[in-house]
Motif scaffolding. Structure first.
Motif, PDB file in Angstrom:
ATOM      1  N   MET A   1       1.731  -4.591   0.912  1.00  0.00           N
ATOM      2  CA  MET A   1       2.938  -3.809   1.126  1.00  0.00           C
ATOM      3  C   MET A   1       4.183  -4.714   1.094  1.00  0.00           C
ATOM      4  O   MET A   1       4.119  -5.853   1.523  1.00  0.00           O
ATOM      5  N   LYS A   2       5.279  -4.164   0.572  1.00  0.00           N
ATOM      6  CA  LYS A   2       6.538  -4.922   0.547  1.00  0.00           C
ATOM      7  C   LYS A   2       7.471  -4.394   1.644  1.00  0.00           C
ATOM      8  O   LYS A   2       7.202  -3.349   2.226  1.00  0.00           O
ATOM      9  N   ALA A   3       8.547  -5.110   1.888  1.00  0.00           N
ATOM     10  CA  ALA A   3       9.536  -4.624   2.858  1.00  0.00           C
ATOM     11  C   ALA A   3      10.947  -4.738   2.281  1.00  0.00           C
ATOM     12  O   ALA A   3      11.229  -5.634   1.473  1.00  0.00           O
ATOM     13  N   VAL A   4      11.787  -3.816   2.708  1.00  0.00           N
ATOM     14  CA  VAL A   4      13.197  -3.803   2.299  1.00  0.00           C
ATOM     15  C   VAL A   4      14.044  -3.839   3.568  1.00  0.00           C
ATOM     16  O   VAL A   4      13.810  -3.049   4.492  1.00  0.00           O
ATOM     17  N   ILE A   5      14.982  -4.767   3.616  1.00  0.00           N
ATOM     18  CA  ILE A   5      15.852  -4.883   4.796  1.00  0.00           C
ATOM     19  C   ILE A   5      17.304  -4.643   4.363  1.00  0.00           C
ATOM     20  O   ILE A   5      17.940  -5.528   3.781  1.00  0.00           O
ATOM     21  N   PRO A   6      17.840  -3.449   4.617  1.00  0.00           N
ATOM     22  CA  PRO A   6      19.249  -3.194   4.275  1.00  0.00           C
ATOM     23  C   PRO A   6      20.170  -3.962   5.225  1.00  0.00           C
ATOM     24  O   PRO A   6      20.028  -3.868   6.447  1.00  0.00           O
ATOM     25  N   ALA A   7      21.063  -4.736   4.645  1.00  0.00           N
ATOM     26  CA  ALA A   7      21.964  -5.563   5.463  1.00  0.00           C
ATOM     27  C   ALA A   7      23.309  -5.725   4.768  1.00  0.00           C
ATOM     28  O   ALA A   7      23.958  -6.761   4.895  1.00  0.00           O
ATOM     29  N   ALA A   8      23.721  -4.685   4.024  1.00  0.00           N
ATOM     30  CA  ALA A   8      24.912  -4.831   3.186  1.00  0.00           C
ATOM     31  C   ALA A   8      26.142  -4.080   3.706  1.00  0.00           C
ATOM     32  O   ALA A   8      27.199  -4.122   3.086  1.00  0.00           O
ATOM     33  N   GLY A   9      26.000  -3.405   4.855  1.00  0.00           N
ATOM     34  CA  GLY A   9      27.118  -2.591   5.345  1.00  0.00           C
ATOM     35  C   GLY A   9      28.322  -3.436   5.770  1.00  0.00           C
ATOM     36  O   GLY A   9      28.213  -4.646   5.954  1.00  0.00           O
ATOM     37  N   PHE A  10      29.450  -2.755   5.953  1.00  0.00           N
ATOM     38  CA  PHE A  10      30.680  -3.457   6.340  1.00  0.00           C
ATOM     39  C   PHE A  10      30.767  -3.695   7.852  1.00  0.00           C
ATOM     40  O   PHE A  10      31.604  -4.457   8.314  1.00  0.00           O
ATOM     41  N   GLY A  11      29.952  -2.997   8.630  1.00  0.00           N
ATOM     42  CA  GLY A  11      29.995  -3.184  10.082  1.00  0.00           C
ATOM     43  C   GLY A  11      31.350  -2.831  10.662  1.00  0.00           C
ATOM     44  O   GLY A  11      31.883  -3.531  11.529  1.00  0.00           O
ATOM     45  N   THR A  12      31.906  -1.690  10.223  1.00  0.00           N
ATOM     46  CA  THR A  12      33.287  -1.349  10.610  1.00  0.00           C
ATOM     47  C   THR A  12      33.441  -1.089  12.115  1.00  0.00           C
ATOM     48  O   THR A  12      34.514  -1.292  12.670  1.00  0.00           O
ATOM     49  N   LEU A  15      34.414  -4.443  14.110  1.00  0.00           N
ATOM     50  CA  LEU A  15      35.535  -5.298  13.692  1.00  0.00           C
ATOM     51  C   LEU A  15      36.373  -5.683  14.913  1.00  0.00           C
ATOM     52  O   LEU A  15      36.416  -4.909  15.870  1.00  0.00           O
ATOM     53  N   PRO A  16      37.003  -6.828  15.007  1.00  0.00           N
ATOM     54  CA  PRO A  16      37.130  -7.820  13.937  1.00  0.00           C
ATOM     55  C   PRO A  16      35.949  -8.794  13.847  1.00  0.00           C
ATOM     56  O   PRO A  16      35.898  -9.631  12.949  1.00  0.00           O
ATOM     57  N   LEU A  17      34.971  -8.666  14.771  1.00  0.00           N
ATOM     58  CA  LEU A  17      33.859  -9.606  14.802  1.00  0.00           C
ATOM     59  C   LEU A  17      33.173  -9.729  13.443  1.00  0.00           C
ATOM     60  O   LEU A  17      32.743 -10.819  13.041  1.00  0.00           O
ATOM     61  N   THR A  18      33.074  -8.583  12.737  1.00  0.00           N
ATOM     62  CA  THR A  18      32.293  -8.566  11.499  1.00  0.00           C
ATOM     63  C   THR A  18      33.154  -8.742  10.231  1.00  0.00           C
ATOM     64  O   THR A  18      32.685  -8.473   9.131  1.00  0.00           O
ATOM     65  N   LYS A  19      34.387  -9.213  10.418  1.00  0.00           N
ATOM     66  CA  LYS A  19      35.253  -9.359   9.235  1.00  0.00           C
ATOM     67  C   LYS A  19      34.680 -10.415   8.290  1.00  0.00           C
ATOM     68  O   LYS A  19      34.498 -10.167   7.103  1.00  0.00           O
ATOM     69  N   ALA A  20      34.403 -11.593   8.803  1.00  0.00           N
ATOM     70  CA  ALA A  20      33.828 -12.651   7.965  1.00  0.00           C
ATOM     71  C   ALA A  20      32.403 -12.993   8.374  1.00  0.00           C
ATOM     72  O   ALA A  20      31.728 -13.743   7.682  1.00  0.00           O
ATOM     73  N   GLN A  21      31.962 -12.427   9.505  1.00  0.00           N
ATOM     74  CA  GLN A  21      30.637 -12.758  10.048  1.00  0.00           C
ATOM     75  C   GLN A  21      29.756 -11.505   9.982  1.00  0.00           C
ATOM     76  O   GLN A  21      30.002 -10.557  10.732  1.00  0.00           O
ATOM     77  N   PRO A  22      28.757 -11.464   9.095  1.00  0.00           N
ATOM     78  CA  PRO A  22      27.915 -10.266   9.040  1.00  0.00           C
ATOM     79  C   PRO A  22      27.285  -9.973  10.394  1.00  0.00           C
ATOM     80  O   PRO A  22      26.877 -10.907  11.093  1.00  0.00           O
ATOM     81  N   LYS A  23      27.195  -8.692  10.772  1.00  0.00           N
ATOM     82  CA  LYS A  23      26.592  -8.407  12.084  1.00  0.00           C
ATOM     83  C   LYS A  23      25.131  -8.811  12.097  1.00  0.00           C
ATOM     84  O   LYS A  23      24.579  -9.134  13.140  1.00  0.00           O
ATOM     85  N   GLU A  24      24.497  -8.834  10.918  1.00  0.00           N
ATOM     86  CA  GLU A  24      23.090  -9.264  10.843  1.00  0.00           C
ATOM     87  C   GLU A  24      22.949 -10.759  11.123  1.00  0.00           C
ATOM     88  O   GLU A  24      21.845 -11.260  11.321  1.00  0.00           O
ATOM     89  N   MET A  25      24.079 -11.481  11.118  1.00  0.00           N
ATOM     90  CA  MET A  25      24.034 -12.923  11.427  1.00  0.00           C
ATOM     91  C   MET A  25      24.440 -13.203  12.870  1.00  0.00           C
ATOM     92  O   MET A  25      24.512 -14.361  13.289  1.00  0.00           O
ATOM     93  N   THR A  53      21.940  -7.111   0.386  1.00  0.00           N
ATOM     94  CA  THR A  53      23.107  -7.752   0.976  1.00  0.00           C
ATOM     95  C   THR A  53      24.344  -7.481   0.106  1.00  0.00           C
ATOM     96  O   THR A  53      24.264  -6.774  -0.885  1.00  0.00           O
ATOM     97  N   GLY A  54      25.484  -7.988   0.538  1.00  0.00           N
ATOM     98  CA  GLY A  54      26.708  -7.712  -0.204  1.00  0.00           C
ATOM     99  C   GLY A  54      27.390  -9.020  -0.600  1.00  0.00           C
ATOM    100  O   GLY A  54      27.082 -10.081  -0.051  1.00  0.00           O
ATOM    101  N   GLU A  55      28.337  -8.912  -1.538  1.00  0.00           N
ATOM    102  CA  GLU A  55      29.031 -10.132  -1.980  1.00  0.00           C
ATOM    103  C   GLU A  55      29.763 -10.811  -0.822  1.00  0.00           C
ATOM    104  O   GLU A  55      29.985 -12.007  -0.841  1.00  0.00           O
ATOM    105  N   HIS A  56      30.102 -10.013   0.204  1.00  0.00           N
ATOM    106  CA  HIS A  56      30.835 -10.544   1.355  1.00  0.00           C
ATOM    107  C   HIS A  56      29.890 -11.132   2.402  1.00  0.00           C
ATOM    108  O   HIS A  56      30.321 -11.488   3.484  1.00  0.00           O
ATOM    109  N   LYS A  57      28.595 -11.233   2.098  1.00  0.00           N
ATOM    110  CA  LYS A  57      27.626 -11.618   3.135  1.00  0.00           C
ATOM    111  C   LYS A  57      26.727 -12.773   2.701  1.00  0.00           C
ATOM    112  O   LYS A  57      25.528 -12.785   2.983  1.00  0.00           O
ATOM    113  N   GLN A  58      27.327 -13.752   2.021  1.00  0.00           N
ATOM    114  CA  GLN A  58      26.558 -14.883   1.478  1.00  0.00           C
ATOM    115  C   GLN A  58      25.802 -15.652   2.573  1.00  0.00           C
ATOM    116  O   GLN A  58      24.731 -16.218   2.340  1.00  0.00           O
ATOM    117  N   SER A  59      26.345 -15.641   3.795  1.00  0.00           N
ATOM    118  CA  SER A  59      25.717 -16.445   4.850  1.00  0.00           C
ATOM    119  C   SER A  59      24.291 -15.987   5.158  1.00  0.00           C
ATOM    120  O   SER A  59      23.478 -16.770   5.634  1.00  0.00           O
TER     121      SER A  59
END
Ligand code: UTP
Length: 281
Positions: A1-12, A15-25, A53-59
């Motif tokens: 079995m495989k798994a999918v972990i969605p982690a691409a949201g903006f975390g609105t 904010l402001p905690l999630t502006k540059a820091q993904p909430k998943e981090m 993930t999203g382009e804004h979430k490279q970390s």
């Protein structure tokens, strides 16, 4: 079995905690939330994992990538314990990172993994949600999937005031904590909620869910809701809910983030440090 972990949201909501820091981090005890989630999948026996993930979430990707310079520095300094921790992380699983180009909701994030998943059943673990318990939530779902050969997801009892924040399910009890689902409603007002069982953020789906995700119209804000696709699936094939008796923390809320950090620190090697801090308050 495989798994999918969605982690691409903006975390609105965070904010402001999630502006540059993904909430998943965000850290919980001594590691980022996403590591807790990946470890849960691995402990359930799943090693092929896609993180959406999203382009804004490279970390997020950076956290799991080998870091040659750091590793050779640790080696030269003789910091072998630290080196081992880092190397374990490099090899934690076969990770694939898929970019969700537009944040069109959880359902859309899962659709981004269609090619990765193919025709196999797959687990979904929300990247901002930590579940702890015995059995591990995903493992419990995988075992029940094997038994029932039908899509299944975890739920927990919520309060009347909380129904507005959850997908709420109703159906027919078919076993201890297991329900054959008849209806799912996304974030109902208390007076419209068909029960007090809220969807938690862990699922095992047959690949048929993709057909239903594609049929689901995007709602307000242009988002494709996973709950709508699950509701549509429940009309044509059996889908079950399972009440998970462990703890679930939604790291996208201040309350659960604080609570997870404190409760899980108490169960960790840092419990003594925490007790000393609390004693001084
Ligand atoms: P949430 O709805 O809790 O996250 O989605 P969000 O959209 O980032 O938060 P708010 O509402 O703006 O504060 C649950 C999980 O699904 C992922 C999120 O990253 C989170 O881990 N998600 C959500 C996606 O991957 N893509 C999306 O378009 C939306």
């Amino acid at each position: 079995m495989k798994a999918v972990i969605p982690a691409a949201g903006f975390g609105t909501r965070f904010l402001p905690l999630t502006k540059a820091q993904p909430k998943e981090m965000l850290p919980v005890v001594n590691k980022p939330t996403i590591q807790w989630v990946v470890e849960e999948a691995v402990d359930a026996g799943i090693t092929d994992i896609a993180i959406i993930t999203g382009e804004h979430k490279q970390s997020i990707e950076d956290h799991f990538k080998p870091t040659k310079k750091l590793e050779s520095t640790l080696e030269n300094l003789g910091k072998f314990e630290e080196l081992e921790k880092i190397r374990k992380l490099n090899d934690i699983a076969n990770l694939e990172f898929i970019i969700q180009k537009e944040q069109k909701g959880l359902g859309h994030a899962i659709l981004c993994a269609e090619e990765f998943v193919g025709d196999c059943p797959f687990a979904v673990l929300l990247g901002d949600t930590i579940c702890v318990g015995n059995p591990n939530c995903t493992k419990g779902l995988v075992d029940l999937f094997t038994e029932k050969q039908a899509s299944i997801f975890s739920v927990e009892e919520v309060t009347l005031e909380e129904t507005k924040r959850y997908g709420i399910v109703s159906g027919e009890k078919v076993g201890e904590g297991i329900m054959l689902v008849k209806d799912l409603v996304e974030k109902p007002n208390p007076e419209d909620a068909p029960s007090l069982l809220g969807i938690q953020g862990r699922y095992v789906f047959k690949s048929d869910i993709f057909t239903h995700l594609k049929m689901t119209n995007s709602g307000s804000g242009g988002e494709i809701q996973l709950t709508d696709a699950m509701n549509s699936l429940s009309k044509v094939q059996q889908i079950y809910s399972w009440t998970f008796n462990g703890k679930r923390y939604d790291i996208g809320t201040m309350k659960d983030w604080f609570q997870s950090h404190i409760e899980l620190s108490f169960e960790s090697e840092f419990s003594q440090v925490l007790k000393e801090v609390i004693k001084k308050l």
